[in-house]
Structure formats: C-alpha cells, structure tokens
Motif scaffolding. Structure first.
Motif, PDB file in Angstrom:
ATOM      1  N   ARG A  23       0.819  -1.208   0.000  1.00 42.06           N
ATOM      2  CA  ARG A  23       0.000   0.000   0.000  1.00 42.06           C
ATOM      3  C   ARG A  23       0.854   1.261   0.000  1.00 42.06           C
ATOM      4  O   ARG A  23       0.360   2.363   0.198  1.00 42.06           O
ATOM      5  CB  ARG A  23      -0.918   0.018   1.226  1.00 42.06           C
ATOM      6  N   ALA A  24       2.168   1.105  -0.203  1.00 40.89           N
ATOM      7  CA  ALA A  24       3.090   2.241  -0.087  1.00 40.89           C
ATOM      8  C   ALA A  24       2.834   3.285  -1.166  1.00 40.89           C
ATOM      9  O   ALA A  24       2.451   2.973  -2.280  1.00 40.89           O
ATOM     10  CB  ALA A  24       4.538   1.756  -0.187  1.00 40.89           C
ATOM     11  N   ASN A  25       3.064   4.566  -0.802  1.00 44.10           N
ATOM     12  CA  ASN A  25       2.917   5.672  -1.736  1.00 44.10           C
ATOM     13  C   ASN A  25       4.231   6.432  -1.903  1.00 44.10           C
ATOM     14  O   ASN A  25       4.236   7.577  -2.328  1.00 44.10           O
ATOM     15  CB  ASN A  25       1.833   6.637  -1.239  1.00 44.10           C
ATOM     16  N   GLY A  26       5.338   5.816  -1.534  1.00 45.65           N
ATOM     17  CA  GLY A  26       6.616   6.499  -1.580  1.00 45.65           C
ATOM     18  C   GLY A  26       7.203   6.535  -2.979  1.00 45.65           C
ATOM     19  O   GLY A  26       6.710   5.926  -3.922  1.00 45.65           O
ATOM     20  N   THR A  27       8.286   7.285  -3.104  1.00 46.82           N
ATOM     21  CA  THR A  27       9.002   7.355  -4.366  1.00 46.82           C
ATOM     22  C   THR A  27       9.895   6.132  -4.522  1.00 46.82           C
ATOM     23  O   THR A  27      10.072   5.341  -3.587  1.00 46.82           O
ATOM     24  CB  THR A  27       9.857   8.625  -4.420  1.00 46.82           C
ATOM     25  N   ARG A  28      10.465   5.993  -5.710  1.00 46.94           N
ATOM     26  CA  ARG A  28      11.370   4.877  -5.963  1.00 46.94           C
ATOM     27  C   ARG A  28      12.541   4.903  -4.984  1.00 46.94           C
ATOM     28  O   ARG A  28      12.949   3.871  -4.452  1.00 46.94           O
ATOM     29  CB  ARG A  28      11.882   4.952  -7.401  1.00 46.94           C
TER      30      ARG A  28
ATOM     31  N   LEU B  78      18.244  -2.480  -8.993  1.00 42.57           N
ATOM     32  CA  LEU B  78      18.819  -1.138  -9.111  1.00 42.57           C
ATOM     33  C   LEU B  78      18.851  -0.646 -10.556  1.00 42.57           C
ATOM     34  O   LEU B  78      18.921   0.570 -10.797  1.00 42.57           O
ATOM     35  CB  LEU B  78      20.236  -1.130  -8.527  1.00 42.57           C
ATOM     36  N   THR B  79      18.823  -1.554 -11.510  1.00 37.32           N
ATOM     37  CA  THR B  79      18.854  -1.150 -12.919  1.00 37.32           C
ATOM     38  C   THR B  79      17.469  -1.163 -13.562  1.00 37.32           C
ATOM     39  O   THR B  79      17.357  -0.910 -14.771  1.00 37.32           O
ATOM     40  CB  THR B  79      19.781  -2.086 -13.710  1.00 37.32           C
ATOM     41  N   THR B  80      16.436  -1.450 -12.776  1.00 37.34           N
ATOM     42  CA  THR B  80      15.070  -1.472 -13.296  1.00 37.34           C
ATOM     43  C   THR B  80      14.454  -0.079 -13.164  1.00 37.34           C
ATOM     44  O   THR B  80      14.406   0.477 -12.061  1.00 37.34           O
ATOM     45  CB  THR B  80      14.194  -2.498 -12.558  1.00 37.34           C
ATOM     46  N   LYS B  81      13.985   0.468 -14.250  1.00 40.39           N
ATOM     47  CA  LYS B  81      13.357   1.786 -14.229  1.00 40.39           C
ATOM     48  C   LYS B  81      11.853   1.626 -14.040  1.00 40.39           C
ATOM     49  O   LYS B  81      11.200   0.902 -14.794  1.00 40.39           O
ATOM     50  CB  LYS B  81      13.638   2.530 -15.533  1.00 40.39           C
ATOM     51  N   VAL B  82      11.337   2.304 -13.014  1.00 46.72           N
ATOM     52  CA  VAL B  82       9.898   2.274 -12.742  1.00 46.72           C
ATOM     53  C   VAL B  82       9.444   3.681 -12.432  1.00 46.72           C
ATOM     54  O   VAL B  82      10.207   4.556 -12.056  1.00 46.72           O
ATOM     55  CB  VAL B  82       9.571   1.354 -11.542  1.00 46.72           C
ATOM     56  N   GLU B  83       8.115   3.883 -12.608  1.00 47.35           N
ATOM     57  CA  GLU B  83       7.533   5.155 -12.222  1.00 47.35           C
ATOM     58  C   GLU B  83       7.373   5.198 -10.719  1.00 47.35           C
ATOM     59  O   GLU B  83       7.371   4.162 -10.041  1.00 47.35           O
ATOM     60  CB  GLU B  83       6.169   5.329 -12.894  1.00 47.35           C
ATOM     61  N   ASN B  84       7.184   6.391 -10.144  1.00 45.41           N
ATOM     62  CA  ASN B  84       6.954   6.523  -8.709  1.00 45.41           C
ATOM     63  C   ASN B  84       5.750   5.704  -8.298  1.00 45.41           C
ATOM     64  O   ASN B  84       4.742   5.666  -9.003  1.00 45.41           O
ATOM     65  CB  ASN B  84       6.718   7.983  -8.325  1.00 45.41           C
ATOM     66  N   VAL B  85       5.861   5.047  -7.144  1.00 43.61           N
ATOM     67  CA  VAL B  85       4.775   4.209  -6.654  1.00 43.61           C
ATOM     68  C   VAL B  85       3.982   4.944  -5.604  1.00 43.61           C
ATOM     69  O   VAL B  85       4.395   5.958  -5.100  1.00 43.61           O
ATOM     70  CB  VAL B  85       5.316   2.880  -6.078  1.00 43.61           C
TER      71      VAL B  85
ATOM     72  N   ARG C  76       7.858  -6.152  -5.021  1.00 42.14           N
ATOM     73  CA  ARG C  76       6.430  -6.246  -4.702  1.00 42.14           C
ATOM     74  C   ARG C  76       5.801  -4.848  -4.657  1.00 42.14           C
ATOM     75  O   ARG C  76       4.689  -4.638  -5.125  1.00 42.14           O
ATOM     76  CB  ARG C  76       6.224  -6.935  -3.352  1.00 42.14           C
ATOM     77  N   ALA C  77       6.515  -3.894  -4.057  1.00 45.65           N
ATOM     78  CA  ALA C  77       5.997  -2.529  -3.967  1.00 45.65           C
ATOM     79  C   ALA C  77       5.799  -1.917  -5.352  1.00 45.65           C
ATOM     80  O   ALA C  77       4.856  -1.161  -5.578  1.00 45.65           O
ATOM     81  CB  ALA C  77       6.939  -1.661  -3.137  1.00 45.65           C
ATOM     82  N   PHE C  78       6.699  -2.238  -6.281  1.00 46.66           N
ATOM     83  CA  PHE C  78       6.599  -1.719  -7.640  1.00 46.66           C
ATOM     84  C   PHE C  78       5.609  -2.517  -8.491  1.00 46.66           C
ATOM     85  O   PHE C  78       5.369  -2.165  -9.649  1.00 46.66           O
ATOM     86  CB  PHE C  78       7.977  -1.744  -8.319  1.00 46.66           C
ATOM     87  N   ASP C  79       5.073  -3.610  -7.911  1.00 46.70           N
ATOM     88  CA  ASP C  79       4.135  -4.478  -8.625  1.00 46.70           C
ATOM     89  C   ASP C  79       4.765  -5.025  -9.905  1.00 46.70           C
ATOM     90  O   ASP C  79       4.157  -5.046 -10.970  1.00 46.70           O
ATOM     91  CB  ASP C  79       2.840  -3.734  -8.937  1.00 46.70           C
TER      92      ASP C  79
END
Length: 402
Positions: free
Chosen positions: A266-271, A395-402, A340-343
């Motif tokens: 349920r986290a809303n933090g940044t990467r 560390l090398t995976t680019k994701v949008e802010n969660v 998991r946080a980044f789904d």
C-alpha cells in the motif's frame, strides 16, 4: 497497529509457526538413526519446496489483489477453493510417488503427502485471516497448532515408537486443531465459477511468482534433493539438521516480511524511498544472521545436545556454509519487497530462470571436489551470486513513482 506492533506480532507468529517444525525435528532427531533422519530430511525438503511454490501461487497474488480490489469475499472464496485443489494435487502426487521408494523413505514421504496437504491449506488460511483481521488472530491459530503438536510428539517419544512416519503424521494431524479457531468470516464456500475466474485473473502474476520463488529458495531445495540422490540420505539429514538450528533466522526474516508486506503493497513512496527502506531491511536481516551464527558457535556442545538431541550433532558439519547461505538469502529479501511494492513480477522471472541451475550445478561440483561439505559450500556460492544478481536487477530497473 503501529509498525513496531506489527513487527512484534509478525515475528512472534513466525516463531510459533516455525517452532512446530522445530518440535518435529527434535522429536525425530531423538529417535531416528542418521539414515532415517535423512529420510525425514528428504520428505521435509519436498514439503518446503511445495509450500514455497504454494505461497507464491496462492498467497502473494491474493495479498496483491486484496490491496486493489474491494470484493473481499470473492477473493477469499477463490483462493480457498484453489488451495483445496493445489493441496490435494500435492498430497495425491506425493503419496503415489512414495510407493516407488523402499526403506525409510516410503513411510516418510507417504505421511508427508497427507500432513503436508493439511499444512499448505492452513498456511493460506493464516494469510487470509491476516488480510481480514490482524496478526494477533494468526498467532491464535498457530499457538493452537503448536499446543497439540507438542503433546502428540511427547506422547510418541514416551511410547518410544521410533517411527519417522508417525512423528510426521502427528505434526500434520495437530494442524487440524487450528482450523477450529479460524474466524467464521474467513470460511467462504467457493463455487467452480468463482475458483476458475480467480485463477484466470491471477494466473499471470502467479506464474511469474512461482518461477521466481522456485528459482531462488526452490533452487536450493531442488539441489538438496538431487544431491541426496547422488550422495545418500546422510547429506539430506545434515542439511535438515543445520536448517533446524538456523530456524530463528527464518523466523526473523519471514516474520518481518509478513508484517511489512501489507504496508509495502500500500506504499505511496518514491522509488528512492522504497529502495532505501528495502536496503535497510536487507542489512538488518543480514546483520542478525551473522550475530545469530556467532551465538551458535559460542553455544556449549553439551547444552546443544541436551536441547536438540541428535539434531545438534548431525548439523555441525554443514552449519557454517549453510548459515552463510541463509544470511545471503535474507539479504535478498529486501530486494524482493521492493519488487512487490513496484508491482513487478516479470522483471525477476527471467533472472530467476537464468539463476536456477546455479545451486544444482555448484552443489554438484562441490560434492565431487569435497563431499558433503563441498556441496554445502557450492550452495552458499549459489546464494551469493543470486543475491547480487537480484539487487543489481532491482537497481537497474526503471519504474515510475509508486
């Protein structure tokens, strides 16, 4: 509930849950020969591989879906119905397979088929209860199981049965008592339509998660089974005995993971925030693993033998390399939390497939070069490479802010 309270109850419950396996191992270790203890080790390794896959297939998709979907009753009915099918398939397959073995392996595998199916179902009930209530209710479930398990194992020791199968059977039968304290709200009667729909909706995540789980810890279990065939049941017994002594590491890591998982999903933090918290989690578990191993090394042999029986003696040969392997596995859990946080489940699936041969191949190479100890060193080397690989992939995976 506060973060400290969640962590406390999470670690406490994992301790109760794991202590059931510890009681079983101590009871078997006090009566069984090294070969019979090895048969128990093989049976428990098969079960551990199965419950690792079932958590990835059933629990994790349910927890991820629960954080996004409001129809809780459909989710619960779907996952419980699917669990009945999965646990039944495990039990029937292993029971038939047991018939093809002779000696102490046959009763160990046959009783594990039945007991393991019950425990897999109860394991999913624990997480469903957690999703609807709190960790305290889960503690009630596991403490009920532990109470009856201790009584039955003591009774078998007093009767001097010297039967690995009966001890495994008592471990499985006692879990049935915990069903009685599962809240009524958790019990949902599934229909075929609900189960099939739930399976289709979660198949993609479940497939990726199973491959990931089997590719990490599952790879170690597959390697242990293969090496047991190559080297004999004594190796399986030494591995299982070392795992018993290292049990508190699993208690700490899985308990904290279980407590942290709902809030992470349920986290809303940044990467950056997610990565920082995951790194702290990994470092904490790794430091605890090193500290705990130091305590084991300083533990008096006489006291260890008195507490753990034959398990203490059997474990000594492989304790160091397997402790290192456990510590490295704990260090990788922080990266798992971040994924998991980044789904993101597909991101690690490919990596796990590439890493899967590591444990069997390095373990076999170690066995050829240095017997049982060499095989364990090979497993530790595989854990090191897998842990580094997982963190580099994160560390090398680019994701949008969660």
């Amino acid at each position: 509930m506060s973060k400290f309270g969640s962590a406390f109850w999470g670690v406490l419950d994992q301790g109760l849950y794991s202590f059931n396996a510890l009681v079983l191992a101590i009871a078997v270790g006090r009566e069984a020969s090294p070969t019979a203890f090895g048969a128990y080790g093989v049976a428990f390794t098969v079960f551990t591989l199965a419950i690792t896959a079932s958590r990835a297939m059933l629990v994790m998709p349910f927890m991820m879906e629960k954080s996004r979907v409001s129809n809780r009753s459909v989710d619960t009915a779907g996952v419980l119905g699917l669990t009945v099918a999965v646990s039944g398939l495990f039990g029937s397959t292993l029971f038939v397979a047991a018939l093809f073995f002779n000696g102490s392996l046959r009763p160990a595998l046959a009783t594990m088929a039945i007991s393991g199916a019950f425990v897999i179902f109860q394991d999913v009930l624990r997480y469903v209860t957690l999703s609807a209530y709190s960790m305290r209710r889960v503690c009630t479930i596991d403490s009920t199981w532990l109470s009856l398990n201790v009584l039955l194992q003591l009774a078998l020791l007093l009767l001097d049965t010297r039967s690995v199968g009966m001890h495994i059977g008592a471990w499985g039968v006692s879990v049935l008592a915990s069903f009685a304290v599962v809240p009524k709200r958790v019990w949902q009667i599934p229909s075929r339509t609900i189960v099939c729909r739930y399976f289709r909706q979660n198949f993609s995540h479940a497939r990726n998660l199973v491959i990931e789980a089997v590719g990490t810890s599952g790879s170690q279990y597959v390697a242990t089974l293969g090496l047991s065939i190559y080297m004999g049941l004594t190796f399986a017994g030494e591995v299982r005995a070392a795992q018993v002594l290292l049990g508190p590491l699993v208690v700490a890591s899985q308990g904290l993971l279980m407590a942290a998982l709902p809030s992470v999903l349920r986290a809303n933090g940044t990467r950056k925030q997610v990565l920082t918290n995951s790194a702290r989690f990994s470092v904490l578990l790794f430091c605890f693993a090193i500290f705990y191993f130091a305590v084991l090394v300083a533990f008096p042999d006489a006291l260890g033998a008195a507490l753990f029986g034959g398990t203490w003696t059997i474990a000594q040969n492989l304790l160091l390399p397997l402790a290192i392997s456990q510590a490295l596995g704990a260090f990788a859990l922080g990266a798992t939390l971040a994924f998991r946080a980044f789904d993101i489940t597909a991101a690690t699936m490919e990596l796990r497939l590439w890493l899967f041969p590591l444990a069997p191949s390095l373990g076999l190479a170690g066995a050829i070069l240095g017997s049982n100890l060499g095989a364990a060193i090979g497993l530790a080397a595989a854990s090191l490479i897998a842990s580094i690989g997982l963190w580099l992939r994160l560390l090398t995976t680019k994701v949008e802010n969660v």
